[in-house]
Design a protein around this motif. Structure first.
Motif, short mmCIF file in Angstrom:
data_model
loop_
_atom_site.label_atom_id
_atom_site.label_comp_id
_atom_site.label_asym_id
_atom_site.label_seq_id
_atom_site.Cartn_x
_atom_site.Cartn_y
_atom_site.Cartn_z
N LYS A 119 0.81 -1.22 0.00
CA LYS A 119 0.00 0.00 0.00
C LYS A 119 0.84 1.26 0.00
O LYS A 119 0.55 2.21 -0.72
N ASP A 120 1.89 1.31 0.85
CA ASP A 120 2.64 2.57 0.96
C ASP A 120 4.16 2.43 0.89
O ASP A 120 4.87 3.39 1.14
N GLY A 121 4.65 1.25 0.57
CA GLY A 121 6.08 1.08 0.42
C GLY A 121 6.88 1.07 1.70
O GLY A 121 8.09 1.27 1.68
N ARG A 122 6.21 0.82 2.84
CA ARG A 122 6.89 0.76 4.14
C ARG A 122 6.33 -0.41 4.95
O ARG A 122 5.15 -0.73 4.86
N PHE A 123 7.18 -0.98 5.78
CA PHE A 123 6.69 -1.98 6.73
C PHE A 123 6.12 -1.24 7.93
O PHE A 123 6.76 -0.34 8.48
N PRO A 124 4.92 -1.61 8.38
CA PRO A 124 4.33 -0.93 9.54
C PRO A 124 5.02 -1.33 10.84
O PRO A 124 5.64 -2.39 10.93
N ASP A 125 4.91 -0.47 11.84
CA ASP A 125 5.44 -0.80 13.16
C ASP A 125 4.87 -2.14 13.60
O ASP A 125 3.69 -2.43 13.39
N GLY A 126 5.72 -2.94 14.22
CA GLY A 126 5.30 -4.25 14.69
C GLY A 126 5.55 -5.37 13.69
O GLY A 126 5.45 -6.54 14.04
N THR A 127 5.90 -5.03 12.45
CA THR A 127 6.23 -6.07 11.47
C THR A 127 7.37 -6.93 12.02
O THR A 127 8.35 -6.40 12.53
N VAL A 128 7.21 -8.24 11.90
CA VAL A 128 8.27 -9.16 12.31
C VAL A 128 8.75 -9.90 11.06
O VAL A 128 7.95 -10.45 10.31
N LEU A 129 10.05 -9.86 10.83
CA LEU A 129 10.67 -10.61 9.73
C LEU A 129 11.54 -11.70 10.35
O LEU A 129 12.31 -11.42 11.27
N VAL A 130 11.39 -12.93 9.85
CA VAL A 130 12.19 -14.06 10.33
C VAL A 130 12.91 -14.65 9.13
O VAL A 130 12.27 -15.05 8.15
N LYS A 131 14.24 -14.67 9.21
CA LYS A 131 15.03 -15.31 8.15
C LYS A 131 15.60 -16.61 8.69
O LYS A 131 16.34 -16.63 9.67
N GLU A 132 15.23 -17.72 8.04
CA GLU A 132 15.80 -19.02 8.36
C GLU A 132 17.08 -19.16 7.53
O GLU A 132 17.06 -18.91 6.32
N VAL A 133 18.16 -19.55 8.16
CA VAL A 133 19.43 -19.72 7.47
C VAL A 133 19.81 -21.20 7.51
O VAL A 133 19.95 -21.77 8.60
N PHE A 134 19.94 -21.78 6.33
CA PHE A 134 20.27 -23.21 6.21
C PHE A 134 21.62 -23.39 5.55
O PHE A 134 21.97 -22.65 4.62
N GLU A 135 22.39 -24.39 6.02
CA GLU A 135 23.53 -24.86 5.24
C GLU A 135 22.92 -25.57 4.05
O GLU A 135 21.89 -26.23 4.17
N ALA A 136 23.55 -25.44 2.90
CA ALA A 136 23.02 -26.07 1.69
C ALA A 136 23.88 -27.26 1.29
O ALA A 136 25.08 -27.31 1.59
N ALA A 137 23.25 -28.20 0.64
CA ALA A 137 23.95 -29.33 0.03
C ALA A 137 23.67 -29.25 -1.46
O ALA A 137 22.57 -28.89 -1.88
N THR A 138 24.68 -29.57 -2.26
CA THR A 138 24.55 -29.49 -3.71
C THR A 138 24.90 -30.83 -4.32
O THR A 138 25.86 -31.48 -3.90
N LYS A 139 24.10 -31.23 -5.31
CA LYS A 139 24.39 -32.47 -6.03
C LYS A 139 23.79 -32.40 -7.42
O LYS A 139 22.95 -31.55 -7.72
N GLU A 140 24.26 -33.30 -8.26
CA GLU A 140 23.72 -33.39 -9.62
C GLU A 140 22.42 -34.19 -9.58
O GLU A 140 22.34 -35.24 -8.94
N MET A 141 21.42 -33.66 -10.26
CA MET A 141 20.14 -34.35 -10.38
C MET A 141 19.72 -34.30 -11.84
O MET A 141 20.41 -33.68 -12.66
N THR A 142 18.63 -34.93 -12.18
CA THR A 142 18.20 -34.95 -13.58
C THR A 142 17.91 -33.55 -14.11
O THR A 142 17.99 -33.31 -15.30
N THR A 143 17.59 -32.61 -13.23
CA THR A 143 17.30 -31.24 -13.66
C THR A 143 18.55 -30.38 -13.74
O THR A 143 18.49 -29.23 -14.14
N GLY A 144 19.69 -30.90 -13.31
CA GLY A 144 20.94 -30.16 -13.32
C GLY A 144 21.56 -30.14 -11.94
O GLY A 144 21.23 -30.96 -11.07
N THR A 145 22.46 -29.20 -11.70
CA THR A 145 23.08 -29.05 -10.38
C THR A 145 22.07 -28.38 -9.46
O THR A 145 21.58 -27.29 -9.76
N VAL A 146 21.78 -29.02 -8.34
CA VAL A 146 20.72 -28.55 -7.44
C VAL A 146 21.26 -28.39 -6.03
O VAL A 146 21.94 -29.27 -5.51
#
Length: 193
Positions: free
Chosen positions: A91-118
């Motif tokens: 609506k106005d390009g700002r987060f309202p007071d009280g907005t809570v943002l949660v970022k989950e941070v994961f270690e990643a694993a990579t392998k070849e699959m039929t769709t490519g490197t994933v």
């Protein structure tokens, strides 16, 4: 005549019931927004990971952090926003007071699959939590400033932050996003109007 009075009282009664229901709905919405913040912040301004964020928050977007060597990602970040925050931002390009943002941070694993490197999420490393606070409610708390509360939590303990001062522990990663209220909004398609 008596039938008309009874009918008028009936219509008035229905109007009162509708007004009460509408007021209750508005109060529930206001209380719901406040409870989202309370779920992440205690009275002293100490932050923690909200227990129900995975089932009640909306996905804002995700990031892949490239591996230092080779292909794929070394980390995946999934960011969620408290209910109503995305719509308010649109609506106005700002987060309202009280907005809570949660970022989950994961270690990643990579392998070849039929769709490519994933790359996929392998192990949760922790959470980064931010709470919008343009009123400066916790001036003596070193984890609050520049319009937000900021904290990192290791996966082993979602209730105790390892951050001690947002300026030293958190803010430096967000300096390139200072013009957009310290949030990398370009990486979040859900915010597009």
């Amino acid at each position: 005549m008596r039938a008309i009075r009874v009918f008028s009282l009936g219509i008035s009664g229905i109007g009162v019931i509708i007004a009460i229901a509408a007021l209750s709905s508005m109060q529930a919405t206001a209380i719901g927004g406040a409870s989202q913040t309370e779920a992440a912040v205690d009275a002293a301004g100490n932050l923690h990971v909200p227990r129900d964020y995975q089932t009640t928050y909306q996905q804002l977007g995700s990031w892949a952090i490239a591996a230092d060597e080779g292909r794929g990602a070394k980390q995946l970040h999934v960011v969620l926003a408290s209910p109503g925050s995305i719509e308010a931002y649109r609506k106005d390009g700002r987060f309202p007071d009280g907005t809570v943002l949660v970022k989950e941070v994961f270690e990643a694993a990579t392998k070849e699959m039929t769709t490519g490197t994933v790359s996929h999420a392998e192990r949760l490393k922790g959470w980064f939590v931010m709470v919008k606070d343009s009123a400066g409610r916790y001036p003596g708390n070193a984890l609050w400033g520049d319009g937000w509360g900021w904290s990192w939590f290791d996966a082993a303990n979602p209730t105790k932050t390892t951050s001690t001062d947002y300026r030293a522990n958190c803010k430096s990663c967000h300096v390139p996003a200072q013009a957009t209220d310290w949030i990398y909004v370009d990486g979040y398609p859900a915010l597009k109007r």
